[in-house]
Design a protein around this motif. Sequence first.
Motif, PDB file in Angstrom:
ATOM      1  N   SER B 112       0.839  -1.198   0.000  1.00 26.20           N
ATOM      2  CA  SER B 112       0.000   0.000   0.000  1.00 26.20           C
ATOM      3  C   SER B 112       0.878   1.254   0.000  1.00 26.20           C
ATOM      4  CB  SER B 112      -0.988  -0.002   1.157  1.00 26.20           C
ATOM      5  OG  SER B 112      -0.312   0.022   2.383  1.00 26.20           O
ATOM      6  N   GLY B 113       2.038   1.171   0.652  1.00 19.16           N
ATOM      7  CA  GLY B 113       2.973   2.295   0.581  1.00 19.16           C
ATOM      8  C   GLY B 113       3.421   2.538  -0.852  1.00 19.16           C
ATOM      9  N   LEU B 114       3.652   1.433  -1.556  1.00 18.68           N
ATOM     10  CA  LEU B 114       4.099   1.517  -2.942  1.00 18.68           C
ATOM     11  C   LEU B 114       2.993   2.064  -3.838  1.00 18.68           C
ATOM     12  CD1 LEU B 114       6.926   0.409  -3.370  1.00 18.68           C
ATOM     13  CD2 LEU B 114       5.920  -1.557  -4.480  1.00 18.68           C
ATOM     14  N   ALA B 115       1.755   1.562  -3.624  1.00 21.79           N
ATOM     15  CA  ALA B 115       0.613   2.018  -4.427  1.00 21.79           C
ATOM     16  C   ALA B 115       0.425   3.522  -4.251  1.00 21.79           C
ATOM     17  CB  ALA B 115      -0.655   1.274  -4.008  1.00 21.79           C
ATOM     18  N   ASP B 116       0.594   3.969  -3.008  1.00 21.64           N
ATOM     19  CA  ASP B 116       0.449   5.385  -2.715  1.00 21.64           C
ATOM     20  C   ASP B 116       1.474   6.202  -3.491  1.00 21.64           C
ATOM     21  OD1 ASP B 116      -0.849   7.432  -0.981  1.00 21.64           O
ATOM     22  OD2 ASP B 116       1.230   7.728  -0.342  1.00 21.64           O
ATOM     23  N   LYS B 117       2.736   5.730  -3.510  1.00 19.84           N
ATOM     24  CA  LYS B 117       3.790   6.479  -4.186  1.00 19.84           C
ATOM     25  C   LYS B 117       3.659   6.369  -5.699  1.00 19.84           C
ATOM     26  CE  LYS B 117       6.782   7.339  -0.575  1.00 19.84           C
ATOM     27  NZ  LYS B 117       6.584   6.362   0.519  1.00 19.84           N
ATOM     28  N   ALA B 118       3.203   5.196  -6.186  1.00 23.86           N
ATOM     29  CA  ALA B 118       3.098   4.994  -7.629  1.00 23.86           C
ATOM     30  C   ALA B 118       1.742   5.453  -8.168  1.00 23.86           C
ATOM     31  CB  ALA B 118       3.317   3.520  -7.965  1.00 23.86           C
ATOM     32  N   ALA B 119       0.854   5.941  -7.279  1.00 20.59           N
ATOM     33  CA  ALA B 119      -0.480   6.390  -7.674  1.00 20.59           C
ATOM     34  C   ALA B 119      -1.212   5.326  -8.487  1.00 20.59           C
ATOM     35  CB  ALA B 119      -0.399   7.701  -8.451  1.00 20.59           C
ATOM     36  N   THR B 120      -1.193   4.084  -7.958  1.00 14.48           N
ATOM     37  CA  THR B 120      -1.915   2.984  -8.599  1.00 14.48           C
ATOM     38  C   THR B 120      -3.017   2.514  -7.656  1.00 14.48           C
ATOM     39  OG1 THR B 120       0.110   2.272  -9.680  1.00 14.48           O
ATOM     40  CG2 THR B 120      -1.667   0.662  -9.543  1.00 14.48           C
ATOM     41  N   PRO B 121      -4.259   2.393  -8.170  1.00 17.60           N
ATOM     42  CA  PRO B 121      -5.319   1.925  -7.279  1.00 17.60           C
ATOM     43  C   PRO B 121      -5.033   0.514  -6.777  1.00 17.60           C
ATOM     44  CG  PRO B 121      -6.237   2.840  -9.294  1.00 17.60           C
ATOM     45  CD  PRO B 121      -4.765   2.740  -9.499  1.00 17.60           C
ATOM     46  N   LEU B 122      -5.224   0.311  -5.471  1.00 24.76           N
ATOM     47  CA  LEU B 122      -5.005  -0.990  -4.849  1.00 24.76           C
ATOM     48  C   LEU B 122      -6.266  -1.335  -4.074  1.00 24.76           C
ATOM     49  CD1 LEU B 122      -3.094  -3.331  -3.906  1.00 24.76           C
ATOM     50  CD2 LEU B 122      -2.358  -1.819  -2.075  1.00 24.76           C
ATOM     51  N   ALA B 142      -8.014   0.876  -1.031  1.00 21.98           N
ATOM     52  CA  ALA B 142      -9.286   0.551  -0.385  1.00 21.98           C
ATOM     53  C   ALA B 142      -9.257  -0.901   0.056  1.00 21.98           C
ATOM     54  CB  ALA B 142     -10.442   0.770  -1.349  1.00 21.98           C
ATOM     55  N   ARG B 143     -10.138  -1.244   1.010  1.00 22.62           N
ATOM     56  CA  ARG B 143     -10.249  -2.640   1.454  1.00 22.62           C
ATOM     57  C   ARG B 143     -11.718  -3.026   1.393  1.00 22.62           C
ATOM     58  NH1 ARG B 143      -7.712  -3.442   6.961  1.00 22.62           N
ATOM     59  NH2 ARG B 143      -9.315  -1.951   7.541  1.00 22.62           N
ATOM     60  N   ASP B 331      -6.916  11.067 -12.881  1.00 23.02           N
ATOM     61  CA  ASP B 331      -6.554  11.090 -11.459  1.00 23.02           C
ATOM     62  C   ASP B 331      -7.027   9.779 -10.850  1.00 23.02           C
ATOM     63  OD1 ASP B 331      -6.268  11.386  -8.785  1.00 23.02           O
ATOM     64  OD2 ASP B 331      -7.590  13.135  -8.597  1.00 23.02           O
ATOM     65  N   LYS B 332      -6.086   8.855 -10.667  1.00 21.49           N
ATOM     66  CA  LYS B 332      -6.496   7.496 -10.304  1.00 21.49           C
ATOM     67  C   LYS B 332      -7.101   7.402  -8.911  1.00 21.49           C
ATOM     68  CE  LYS B 332      -3.514   5.158 -13.566  1.00 21.49           C
ATOM     69  NZ  LYS B 332      -2.362   4.290 -13.766  1.00 21.49           N
ATOM     70  N   SER B 333      -6.873   8.413  -8.096  1.00 24.58           N
ATOM     71  CA  SER B 333      -7.499   8.362  -6.780  1.00 24.58           C
ATOM     72  C   SER B 333      -9.020   8.467  -6.922  1.00 24.58           C
ATOM     73  CB  SER B 333      -6.956   9.477  -5.884  1.00 24.58           C
ATOM     74  OG  SER B 333      -7.381  10.734  -6.364  1.00 24.58           O
ATOM     75  N   GLN B 334      -9.480   9.005  -8.073  1.00 23.25           N
ATOM     76  CA  GLN B 334     -10.922   9.091  -8.303  1.00 23.25           C
ATOM     77  C   GLN B 334     -11.552   7.713  -8.410  1.00 23.25           C
ATOM     78  OE1 GLN B 334     -13.032  11.701  -8.094  1.00 23.25           O
ATOM     79  NE2 GLN B 334     -11.136  12.520  -7.262  1.00 23.25           N
ATOM     80  N   PHE B 335     -10.752   6.730  -8.839  1.00 24.43           N
ATOM     81  CA  PHE B 335     -11.274   5.356  -8.890  1.00 24.43           C
ATOM     82  C   PHE B 335     -11.655   4.903  -7.490  1.00 24.43           C
ATOM     83  CE2 PHE B 335     -10.805   0.806  -8.488  1.00 24.43           C
ATOM     84  CZ  PHE B 335     -11.492   0.322  -9.584  1.00 24.43           C
ATOM     85  N   ILE B 336     -10.721   5.108  -6.560  1.00 21.12           N
ATOM     86  CA  ILE B 336     -10.985   4.690  -5.180  1.00 21.12           C
ATOM     87  C   ILE B 336     -12.094   5.547  -4.577  1.00 21.12           C
ATOM     88  CG2 ILE B 336      -9.947   4.464  -2.890  1.00 21.12           C
ATOM     89  CD1 ILE B 336      -8.917   2.374  -4.814  1.00 21.12           C
TER      90      ILE B 336
END
Lengths: 292, 398, 249, 332
Positions: B112-122, B142-143, B331-336
């Motif tokens: 999740s640290g990596l997803a945050d830095k790489a801006a990839t939805p997890l 998200a979980r 903006d991939k955070s919009q997915f989450i």
Amino acid sequence: MQVFLTQVLNGLQLSMLVYLLAAGLTLIFGLMNILNLAHGAFFTLGAYCGVAVASATGSFWLALLLGPLLPLVLGAVLQSMLLQPLAERGRSTHLDLALLTFGLLFATAGAVEWLFGSAFLAVPTPPALAGHVSLLGISYPVYRLFIIGVGLSVAAGLTFVFDRTLLGATLRAGVDDRAMVTALGVNINALFAAVFGLGAALAGLAGVIAAPLTSVYSQMGITIVVETFVVVVVGGLGNLRGSFYASLIVGMTNAMSQAYLPEVEMFAIYALLIGVMIVRPQGMFRNVERVA
Amino acid sequence: MKRTGILAAAMLFAAGAASQVALAEDLPPLKIGLMLPYKGVYAVPSEGIDRGFQVALAEYGNSVGGRRVEVVRADDELTPNVGVQQFNRLVQLEKVDLVAGVVSSSVGIAVSGLADKAATPLVLVNTFADEITAKFCSPYVARTSFSANGFQYNSGKYWATHGIRTAVIMGPDYSAGHSFLDAFKRGFQEAGGKIVQEIWTPFQKTKDWGAALTQASNSGAQIIYSFYAGAEAVQLVKQHADFGLREKLPLVGDHWIYDQLNWSALGDLIVGPEFITTYLPTAKTEANERFVARYREMFRQDPEVNAELGYDNGKAIMLTLEKLGGRIPADKSQFIATMRGLVFDSPRGKVRFNASNSALLEKVYVVKIKKDPAGNLLPTYVDEFAGAEDLPGCTKSF
Amino acid sequence: MSTLEVRSLHKAFGGLDVISNLNLTVPPGQRRAVIGPNGAGKTTFLNLITGWLTPTSGAVLIDGQAVATHPEEVTHAGIARSFQRNLLLEDLTVVENLRVACQAFHPCRRVFWRSKREFGDLFEQARQAAEWMHLTDILEVPVTHLSYGQKRQLEVALALCAKPKILLMDEPAAGTSPQERARLIDLINRLPKDLTILLVEHDMDVVFATCDIITVLSYGKVLATGTRRDIQEDPAVIEAYLGRRHARG
Amino acid sequence: MSEEVTIARTTARDDISPAAQVRRATFVLVGSAVLGALALPWLSTSYATTLAIEIMIAAIFASGINLLVGTTGLVSLGQGMFLGLGGYGIGIGTTVLGLPLWLSVPATLVLVATLAAAIGAVCTRTRGVEFLLITLAFSQMFYGAAIKLRLTNGSDGMSGIPRPDLGLLGLNADSPVVFYYYILLVTMLAVAAVWRIAESPFGSVLAAIRESERRAAAMGYAVSSYKVGAFVVAAVTCAVAGILQSQYTYFINPDSMSWQLSGEGVLMVIIGSTTAVAGPLVGAAVFVLAKQGLSVLTTEYMLFFGIFFMLVVAFFRNGVVEAFKSAFRSKP
């Protein structure tokens, strides 16, 4: 007190399981000067053979009988077809052989995973050994007592063979001085293969009897073989009797630290080993009988 | 005139259809990375999750908004280092649009640290440790299951108010184990219960519970409350019975201790003990009956709790993609963020998310397994209570 | 010019006395041979002097100074030795073998931040040692490719790199062909005259060709010491060793 | 490829000495490798950059092991413990003690050096398989401690390990490209340092010890102190790899101390030939790429790792580099 008593039994049971591996490992090293890091692979193979036989026939006892057979054969083949020729070729030192068997240990785990999948296989406890008995005010699983029994019988049997028979005398001579065995007119290659196979079979036996207790999984041999190294080093590489006592020390250290000092349970035995090494850096590796 | 109108309408429709087809052809398939520990201690539950995930995708015909959905699998081996490597491989080499799955909390924290830095939805499936969506929360993570606190806090209260005054807690010494049992402990103690002893066994390293069970049996507690999963659960339940503790000191826990996927390995040991679960395969809701039917059709067996969790994971992703028309926003955070807004009926009940992207539990069931005369094992409803809220701790706002 | 002195040296393995109450003095510049039948304790004697074994009691002295008990300290005290079985750096070249040997006495030996090539004087010293043992033509050859005789020469040359006051040689001619042996005898005789030499040897031709005084060991005791003639006439020696061989020959 | 061919032709025409040819070829090879490494992020995909980072970290680890295995001849199955200690060192320094990274890194390295001196003093009293077993025991002890201790956060490991703050240069090390250059710089420094040590007077003593420990002692070297020295240098090098590894993944957990990892390091060294300077680099590259390739092709990594390991030990004892060299030599 009840905790202490139960832990003594748990320690004893753990000791006997490790002893079955250590006995073979230490003999192989003493006789052939091969540090067989793949010894744990025979433990795994024995367990999986046991599972296969038990699930096919439904009989644990048949599994107990047939499980060690494959390790026996594979051990003899490994020694005579691969390790011995490599050792004779001269280029490979015993360090090379140790590294080779390190690769073999992981290859076996991988092969088993490939064949049987990576799930942990549960083996039912044989009905005759299921349940628990009360003794000295504690209740203790029958099956664990069975493991202790098997370990002690094997130890007694090995001691008898080693001390009282012609084969034992030949082995003792071989551990002391390899040239002497050849001089006695013994077929050294057959003897090496036989001892390697026997050691492998003992490890396989340990695998079968461990199966109902700890489940069967591909890396079970990798886990236990490190503890076995501790035992054979503390006991003195090549020293059969020493490895029995060392098994007891290692098993008890494990069991007691689990109960009374859980903070150190993961590394107590390694600290023990290092302590031994500091006090007797060369001595613990030497065969006690030879020095005397 | 009328004909031309129809013609025009037809042409318009055709054009529209064509443009839709064109759209679907222009866009490459959506790729979802599914990362699970397919090997080792958690191999069996992972298989269940994978199947449930497939059911959710099959429900949509493996496509959304006209785009095909592809799944790229990766094995994290329950090891954070490997998880990081596999995450990088999925994102950089396979170019997946998002990553789903992940069982172990420690792997979850790492990726999740990596997803945050790489801006990839997890979109995590399990990883129940509270801090994942609290201390380590991220707008990209998200979980879809629930947090340890959501599951276990009210369980502590439940048992404390149902005749249990003293308990030993026993669990694997890693984040999920601590999260689950600490949540239980808080609830149990707040309701007046007393934790007599805590026993932590090294995670993935313990094969022999002899010492742990011996200590527990001498503690004088009424029950052992425990969390274990996969192979460790099988070993503990068997050894607990071997030491003759089933009557003297019952082993109480959740649907992973008595995991349906382990029933064959446990034999009759499964009959009798009460445990808590988030999913009742026999629940008579529309969402569940649809899920069970499709699962039986695809895999010729009944679903269980892990499959249900996998299904929720896939379902949440597909619903979100459907809302977004099959496109991942720039903006991939919009997915989450879109996923956070979902409320849907899942086989386990109503699923909604809290402000830090963690799904919440509607209710928890207490069940016990009974054997019918034909020898079938049936989960039987005993009681139920509501799921708890998550622990606070997310300092970011998104 | 240095004196080697061994005072009441005693060594026991378990209950077995391998060297008992051994006294020996090699005056400066002397070439001394130590001979004796198999099991006389010759190699044990060398190992005791050079610190490979610790004496049960007794002392080894150079010019009256006690010698330390670790092999590397013994070398620094001025006693260098060659081995009965070749102990060479097989994968390295001849010059690298010699250079490393010389480096042990160079202040740079613990330097790890500079290249070894920066210390050119060591290559010069190595070449000098090679000259003593006629190895200059094969400096760049890896030791594995040398002939056996060349390896025996290198064995001695490595000991010379320590610039010893006293040189101990453990059967330098062991296993060599007659030609190689003659060459070795020649090379040993050309060594600087101020070097004190103690030679343990089985081959009587080598002993008689290189040494002035001979000490005979038997069962860890000095049986006799003297010139070739003294030894050959000593009844005890004839009894224990020479007699059997010469009677047969 | 064609470039190399032309070089071969011109040098043949120039008729210069073989040694000079080798030197020139080496120069060209090293030069193009460095240029290629510098240009990599601009030439290829981000995944290649990630793989290159993993290769370089593995190469530092292998260099450390090589100093012990290749140069000194001590085969250790416990170098993973120093990789782990490096990661845990800065993990504890930054996240538990709250020290800045620039202080945590040197403190970690000093600590590792001290610890390695003590461990080395015990381990180097043995040799051969005994050395292999005692190093294994030490690493298992640290592995167990890391799992059990609260300080190291047990089997979860420690997360939030910081990458260097390059704000002064206007850079952000979270960016894969910036991090790549940071790793490249450290790798070049570390590999050059280990190479220089192996080529130094101290290094030649280590080689002498590898060839014959008794001879080295007879020459007048205090063998055990040199062995401890080699052990310390190897440990510090492995710790540097561990620090970079933990920064790359932002965390550290006990698995970095497992004996499988130590074994992988030894395998890289054997693949790359224990004597060649570029050996650890080549070994690390072959290993990491093979592992990645295998993980795409099959899930049975362990089976192939084991077989690969056996084949390399049995048939490639002198490494891929040497095999290449002899192949070239045999060409007319």
